[in-house]
Motif scaffolding. Structure first.
Motif, PDB file in Angstrom:
ATOM      1  N   ILE A  36      31.850  38.206  38.388  1.00 44.61           N
ATOM      2  CA  ILE A  36      32.662  37.119  38.670  1.00 44.61           C
ATOM      3  C   ILE A  36      32.941  36.105  37.664  1.00 44.61           C
ATOM      4  CG2 ILE A  36      32.366  34.877  40.288  1.00 44.61           C
ATOM      5  CD1 ILE A  36      30.500  36.761  42.050  1.00 44.61           C
ATOM      6  N   GLY A  37      34.207  35.910  37.538  1.00 43.88           N
ATOM      7  CA  GLY A  37      34.887  34.902  36.578  1.00 43.88           C
ATOM      8  C   GLY A  37      35.540  35.493  35.622  1.00 43.88           C
ATOM      9  N   SER A  38      35.558  36.989  35.881  1.00 46.19           N
ATOM     10  CA  SER A  38      36.250  37.904  34.727  1.00 46.19           C
ATOM     11  C   SER A  38      37.815  37.460  35.140  1.00 46.19           C
ATOM     12  CB  SER A  38      36.164  39.423  35.030  1.00 46.19           C
ATOM     13  OG  SER A  38      34.769  39.481  34.560  1.00 46.19           O
ATOM     14  N   SER A  39      38.791  37.812  34.465  1.00 46.91           N
ATOM     15  CA  SER A  39      40.341  37.699  34.755  1.00 46.91           C
ATOM     16  C   SER A  39      40.715  39.011  34.540  1.00 46.91           C
ATOM     17  CB  SER A  39      40.839  36.843  33.580  1.00 46.91           C
ATOM     18  OG  SER A  39      40.471  35.354  33.541  1.00 46.91           O
ATOM     19  N   VAL A  40      41.697  39.068  35.606  1.00 47.44           N
ATOM     20  CA  VAL A  40      42.695  40.347  35.577  1.00 47.44           C
ATOM     21  C   VAL A  40      44.070  40.003  35.632  1.00 47.44           C
ATOM     22  CG1 VAL A  40      43.021  42.186  37.389  1.00 47.44           C
ATOM     23  CG2 VAL A  40      40.777  41.142  37.039  1.00 47.44           C
ATOM     24  N   VAL A  41      45.012  40.749  34.819  1.00 46.63           N
ATOM     25  CA  VAL A  41      46.317  40.515  34.495  1.00 46.63           C
ATOM     26  C   VAL A  41      47.049  41.513  35.602  1.00 46.63           C
ATOM     27  CG1 VAL A  41      48.044  40.390  32.971  1.00 46.63           C
ATOM     28  CG2 VAL A  41      45.771  39.585  32.297  1.00 46.63           C
ATOM     29  N   LYS A  65      41.261  35.105  38.619  1.00 50.30           N
ATOM     30  CA  LYS A  65      39.874  35.172  38.198  1.00 50.30           C
ATOM     31  C   LYS A  65      39.202  36.125  39.476  1.00 50.30           C
ATOM     32  CE  LYS A  65      38.741  31.522  35.256  1.00 50.30           C
ATOM     33  NZ  LYS A  65      38.745  32.166  34.427  1.00 50.30           N
ATOM     34  N   VAL A  66      38.359  36.735  39.273  1.00 49.50           N
ATOM     35  CA  VAL A  66      37.407  37.337  40.181  1.00 49.50           C
ATOM     36  C   VAL A  66      36.557  36.362  40.752  1.00 49.50           C
ATOM     37  CG1 VAL A  66      35.578  39.247  40.525  1.00 49.50           C
ATOM     38  CG2 VAL A  66      37.474  39.626  38.903  1.00 49.50           C
ATOM     39  N   VAL A  67      36.675  36.345  41.996  1.00 49.33           N
ATOM     40  CA  VAL A  67      35.863  35.308  42.677  1.00 49.33           C
ATOM     41  C   VAL A  67      34.732  35.832  43.597  1.00 49.33           C
ATOM     42  CG1 VAL A  67      37.583  33.510  42.951  1.00 49.33           C
ATOM     43  CG2 VAL A  67      37.342  35.009  44.670  1.00 49.33           C
ATOM     44  N   ASP A  68      34.801  37.150  43.899  1.00 47.85           N
ATOM     45  CA  ASP A  68      33.585  37.800  44.498  1.00 47.85           C
ATOM     46  C   ASP A  68      33.913  39.573  44.284  1.00 47.85           C
ATOM     47  OD1 ASP A  68      31.709  38.158  46.236  1.00 47.85           O
ATOM     48  OD2 ASP A  68      32.495  37.983  48.038  1.00 47.85           O
ATOM     49  N   ILE A  69      32.543  40.281  44.263  1.00 45.63           N
ATOM     50  CA  ILE A  69      32.415  41.435  44.245  1.00 45.63           C
ATOM     51  C   ILE A  69      31.575  41.898  45.584  1.00 45.63           C
ATOM     52  CG2 ILE A  69      31.790  43.456  42.836  1.00 45.63           C
ATOM     53  CD1 ILE A  69      31.995  41.660  40.389  1.00 45.63           C
ATOM     54  N   GLU A  70      32.185  42.836  46.275  1.00 45.55           N
ATOM     55  CA  GLU A  70      31.695  43.160  47.628  1.00 45.55           C
ATOM     56  C   GLU A  70      31.169  44.918  47.292  1.00 45.55           C
ATOM     57  OE1 GLU A  70      32.911  42.320  51.475  1.00 45.55           O
ATOM     58  OE2 GLU A  70      33.792  44.359  51.292  1.00 45.55           O
ATOM     59  N   LEU A  71      29.906  45.103  47.733  1.00 46.83           N
ATOM     60  CA  LEU A  71      29.575  46.750  47.671  1.00 46.83           C
ATOM     61  C   LEU A  71      29.189  47.020  48.955  1.00 46.83           C
ATOM     62  CD1 LEU A  71      27.019  46.323  44.908  1.00 46.83           C
ATOM     63  CD2 LEU A  71      29.280  47.349  44.703  1.00 46.83           C
ATOM     64  N   ASP A  72      30.193  47.984  49.649  1.00 46.97           N
ATOM     65  CA  ASP A  72      30.100  48.286  50.875  1.00 46.97           C
ATOM     66  C   ASP A  72      28.914  49.316  51.019  1.00 46.97           C
ATOM     67  OD1 ASP A  72      30.018  49.181  53.587  1.00 46.97           O
ATOM     68  OD2 ASP A  72      32.313  48.593  53.783  1.00 46.97           O
ATOM     69  N   LEU A  73      27.761  49.242  51.444  1.00 49.62           N
ATOM     70  CA  LEU A  73      27.018  50.396  51.402  1.00 49.62           C
ATOM     71  C   LEU A  73      26.827  51.332  52.642  1.00 49.62           C
ATOM     72  CD1 LEU A  73      23.977  48.478  49.736  1.00 49.62           C
ATOM     73  CD2 LEU A  73      25.670  50.032  48.504  1.00 49.62           C
ATOM     74  N   ILE A  74      27.566  50.771  53.526  1.00 48.21           N
ATOM     75  CA  ILE A  74      27.718  51.425  54.759  1.00 48.21           C
ATOM     76  C   ILE A  74      28.811  52.677  54.758  1.00 48.21           C
ATOM     77  CG2 ILE A  74      28.601  51.457  57.388  1.00 48.21           C
ATOM     78  CD1 ILE A  74      27.416  48.428  57.230  1.00 48.21           C
TER      79      ILE A  74
END
Length: 100
Positions: A36-41, A65-74
């Motif tokens: 979170i906080g990384s930048s993507v172009v 900027k990356v504001v959230d990272i979600e892991l879907d374990l289902i």
């Protein structure tokens, strides 16, 4: 690691009234570990009528900027979604026409 990149887009009119909110999916990309906080172009987003599309005209890139990272374990296999900071597009101001 494989990530699915997404971004919430709010489409408004010239009076700042919300017309719609959509989740734009940039697609899946292979990348090193992100935080979170990384930048993507990526390409800037624009509108073709009321559809959110990439604005691929020359020089139209954006840094988000990356504001959230979600892991879907289902889901199997596990899906890792990366959410970029939301953007607001104004009808009439962010229209890109038929340029590809």
């Amino acid at each position: 690691m494989r990530y699915q990149f997404c971004q919430y887009v709010t489409i408004v009119d010239m009076n700042e009234e919300i017309l719609s909110e959509v989740l734009f999916e940039h697609g899946e990309f292979e990348s090193n570990a992100l935080a979170i906080g990384s930048s993507v172009v990526i390409y800037e987003l624009g509108l073709k009528q009321f559809e959110v599309v990439y604005d691929k005209r020359e020089g139209k890139t954006a840094r988000n900027k990356v504001v959230d990272i979600e892991l879907d374990l289902i889901k199997q296999p596990t899906v890792t979604r990366v959410y970029l900071e939301p953007v607001r597009l104004i009808v009439g101001q962010h229209d890109i026409g038929e340029v590809e």
